[in-house]
Design a protein around this motif. Structure first.
Motif, PDB file in Angstrom:
ATOM      1  N   LYS A  10       0.829  -1.205   0.000  1.00 52.73           N
ATOM      2  CA  LYS A  10       0.000   0.000   0.000  1.00 52.73           C
ATOM      3  C   LYS A  10       0.864   1.255   0.000  1.00 52.73           C
ATOM      4  O   LYS A  10       0.577   2.216  -0.715  1.00 52.73           O
ATOM      5  CB  LYS A  10      -0.932  -0.007   1.210  1.00 52.73           C
ATOM      6  CG  LYS A  10      -2.034  -1.033   1.106  1.00 52.73           C
ATOM      7  CD  LYS A  10      -2.889  -1.044   2.365  1.00 52.73           C
ATOM      8  CE  LYS A  10      -3.914  -2.163   2.298  1.00 52.73           C
ATOM      9  NZ  LYS A  10      -4.709  -2.249   3.543  1.00 52.73           N
ATOM     10  N   ALA A  11       1.927   1.255   0.776  1.00 57.90           N
ATOM     11  CA  ALA A  11       2.807   2.419   0.855  1.00 57.90           C
ATOM     12  C   ALA A  11       3.531   2.664  -0.468  1.00 57.90           C
ATOM     13  O   ALA A  11       3.642   3.807  -0.925  1.00 57.90           O
ATOM     14  CB  ALA A  11       3.814   2.239   1.984  1.00 57.90           C
ATOM     15  N   VAL A  12       4.010   1.597  -1.093  1.00 60.41           N
ATOM     16  CA  VAL A  12       4.743   1.743  -2.359  1.00 60.41           C
ATOM     17  C   VAL A  12       3.814   2.207  -3.467  1.00 60.41           C
ATOM     18  O   VAL A  12       4.155   3.121  -4.231  1.00 60.41           O
ATOM     19  CB  VAL A  12       5.461   0.427  -2.730  1.00 60.41           C
ATOM     20  CG1 VAL A  12       6.026   0.491  -4.143  1.00 60.41           C
ATOM     21  CG2 VAL A  12       6.567   0.126  -1.727  1.00 60.41           C
ATOM     22  N   ILE A  13       2.625   1.628  -3.560  1.00 56.78           N
ATOM     23  CA  ILE A  13       1.696   2.034  -4.623  1.00 56.78           C
ATOM     24  C   ILE A  13       1.257   3.479  -4.418  1.00 56.78           C
ATOM     25  O   ILE A  13       1.127   4.231  -5.380  1.00 56.78           O
ATOM     26  CB  ILE A  13       0.502   1.065  -4.752  1.00 56.78           C
ATOM     27  CG1 ILE A  13      -0.157   1.194  -6.129  1.00 56.78           C
ATOM     28  CG2 ILE A  13      -0.540   1.282  -3.690  1.00 56.78           C
ATOM     29  CD1 ILE A  13       0.606   0.583  -7.239  1.00 56.78           C
ATOM     30  N   GLU A  14       1.078   3.883  -3.178  1.00 51.19           N
ATOM     31  CA  GLU A  14       0.697   5.273  -2.904  1.00 51.19           C
ATOM     32  C   GLU A  14       1.823   6.225  -3.294  1.00 51.19           C
ATOM     33  O   GLU A  14       1.572   7.300  -3.847  1.00 51.19           O
ATOM     34  CB  GLU A  14       0.319   5.452  -1.438  1.00 51.19           C
ATOM     35  CG  GLU A  14      -0.189   6.832  -1.119  1.00 51.19           C
ATOM     36  CD  GLU A  14      -1.346   7.300  -1.975  1.00 51.19           C
ATOM     37  OE1 GLU A  14      -1.355   8.491  -2.359  1.00 51.19           O
ATOM     38  OE2 GLU A  14      -2.240   6.487  -2.308  1.00 51.19           O
ATOM     39  N   ALA A  15       3.066   5.849  -3.041  1.00 50.46           N
ATOM     40  CA  ALA A  15       4.205   6.689  -3.439  1.00 50.46           C
ATOM     41  C   ALA A  15       4.242   6.854  -4.958  1.00 50.46           C
ATOM     42  O   ALA A  15       4.471   7.960  -5.461  1.00 50.46           O
ATOM     43  CB  ALA A  15       5.511   6.082  -2.928  1.00 50.46           C
ATOM     44  N   LEU A  16       4.005   5.772  -5.687  1.00 56.37           N
ATOM     45  CA  LEU A  16       4.008   5.852  -7.147  1.00 56.37           C
ATOM     46  C   LEU A  16       2.840   6.684  -7.664  1.00 56.37           C
ATOM     47  O   LEU A  16       3.009   7.516  -8.554  1.00 56.37           O
ATOM     48  CB  LEU A  16       3.954   4.435  -7.743  1.00 56.37           C
ATOM     49  CG  LEU A  16       5.244   3.631  -7.628  1.00 56.37           C
ATOM     50  CD1 LEU A  16       4.991   2.162  -7.945  1.00 56.37           C
ATOM     51  CD2 LEU A  16       6.324   4.198  -8.533  1.00 56.37           C
ATOM     52  N   LYS A  17       1.663   6.471  -7.098  1.00 53.11           N
ATOM     53  CA  LYS A  17       0.485   7.226  -7.553  1.00 53.11           C
ATOM     54  C   LYS A  17       0.630   8.719  -7.269  1.00 53.11           C
ATOM     55  O   LYS A  17       0.299   9.543  -8.110  1.00 53.11           O
ATOM     56  CB  LYS A  17      -0.774   6.692  -6.864  1.00 53.11           C
ATOM     57  CG  LYS A  17      -1.265   5.387  -7.417  1.00 53.11           C
ATOM     58  CD  LYS A  17      -2.526   4.928  -6.691  1.00 53.11           C
ATOM     59  CE  LYS A  17      -3.028   3.623  -7.251  1.00 53.11           C
ATOM     60  NZ  LYS A  17      -4.224   3.143  -6.542  1.00 53.11           N
ATOM     61  N   SER A  18       1.121   9.057  -6.107  1.00 50.22           N
ATOM     62  CA  SER A  18       1.207  10.473  -5.732  1.00 50.22           C
ATOM     63  C   SER A  18       2.302  11.222  -6.486  1.00 50.22           C
ATOM     64  O   SER A  18       2.247  12.440  -6.611  1.00 50.22           O
ATOM     65  CB  SER A  18       1.404  10.621  -4.226  1.00 50.22           C
ATOM     66  OG  SER A  18       2.672  10.142  -3.833  1.00 50.22           O
ATOM     67  N   SER A  19       3.294  10.501  -6.992  1.00 49.43           N
ATOM     68  CA  SER A  19       4.399  11.170  -7.696  1.00 49.43           C
ATOM     69  C   SER A  19       4.001  11.629  -9.090  1.00 49.43           C
ATOM     70  O   SER A  19       4.465  12.657  -9.558  1.00 49.43           O
ATOM     71  CB  SER A  19       5.608  10.250  -7.790  1.00 49.43           C
ATOM     72  OG  SER A  19       5.387   9.265  -8.779  1.00 49.43           O
ATOM     73  N   GLY A  20       3.208  10.829  -9.789  1.00 47.51           N
ATOM     74  CA  GLY A  20       2.828  11.168 -11.153  1.00 47.51           C
ATOM     75  C   GLY A  20       3.893  10.853 -12.187  1.00 47.51           C
ATOM     76  O   GLY A  20       3.728  11.155 -13.355  1.00 47.51           O
ATOM     77  N   HIS A  21       4.998  10.243 -11.771  1.00 47.02           N
ATOM     78  CA  HIS A  21       6.053   9.868 -12.717  1.00 47.02           C
ATOM     79  C   HIS A  21       6.808   8.667 -12.156  1.00 47.02           C
ATOM     80  O   HIS A  21       6.562   8.221 -11.038  1.00 47.02           O
ATOM     81  CB  HIS A  21       6.995  11.046 -13.008  1.00 47.02           C
ATOM     82  CG  HIS A  21       7.578  11.680 -11.789  1.00 47.02           C
ATOM     83  ND1 HIS A  21       8.705  11.203 -11.162  1.00 47.02           N
ATOM     84  CD2 HIS A  21       7.184  12.747 -11.064  1.00 47.02           C
ATOM     85  CE1 HIS A  21       8.980  11.949 -10.120  1.00 47.02           C
ATOM     86  NE2 HIS A  21       8.069  12.895 -10.031  1.00 47.02           N
ATOM     87  N   ALA A  22       7.734   8.139 -12.923  1.00 49.49           N
ATOM     88  CA  ALA A  22       8.504   6.969 -12.502  1.00 49.49           C
ATOM     89  C   ALA A  22       9.440   7.323 -11.354  1.00 49.49           C
ATOM     90  O   ALA A  22       9.946   8.439 -11.273  1.00 49.49           O
ATOM     91  CB  ALA A  22       9.314   6.426 -13.684  1.00 49.49           C
TER      92      ALA A  22
END
Length: 124
Positions: A10-22
């Protein structure tokens, strides 16, 4: 594949979603507030790649970045596109335009990837 949801995932997917980029593993590690080690983050990222949630990008500098798969049909991932890395802020983005190459007879394309480096619109 249906895998068990964990706080790390959950933490990793949230970090990716909130960044908007790779993001690289180090970038994700800096963004998550949960305590987890580097190996856990890599395991989560690799399971996301196996499940088609993210794709792995080997940069021109030899570092792996992970981007969320967007508009990918199940089992029909098309990651034949270029990536842009900002030399100032280090942001990595997938460029959506698909790339085509005319290959000699008998050659079969599986994937095209490439890098463009420069200044992003925020840094230029």
């Amino acid at each position: 594949m249906n895998r068990r949801s964990t706080p790390a995932k959950k933490a990793v997917i949230e970090a990716l979603k909130s960044s908007g980029h790779a993001l690289s593993q180090e970038m994700i590690e800096a963004r998550v507030t949960e305590k987890m080690d580097r190996v856990t983050i890599y395991r989560v990222l690799n399971s996301f790649c196996e499940d088609g949630i993210t794709h792995k990008i080997l940069s021109d500098e030899g570092k792996y970045y992970f981007a969320l798969c967007v508009n990918c049909e199940e089992k029909q991932h098309n990651h034949s596109h270029f990536h842009f890395r900002c030399l100032t802020c280090q942001k990595v983005e997938c460029l959506e335009e698909q790339v085509t190459v005319n290959l000699p007879d008998g050659y079969v394309k599986e994937n095209i990837t490439g890098w463009i480096t420069g200044q992003c619109n925020d840094c230029s």
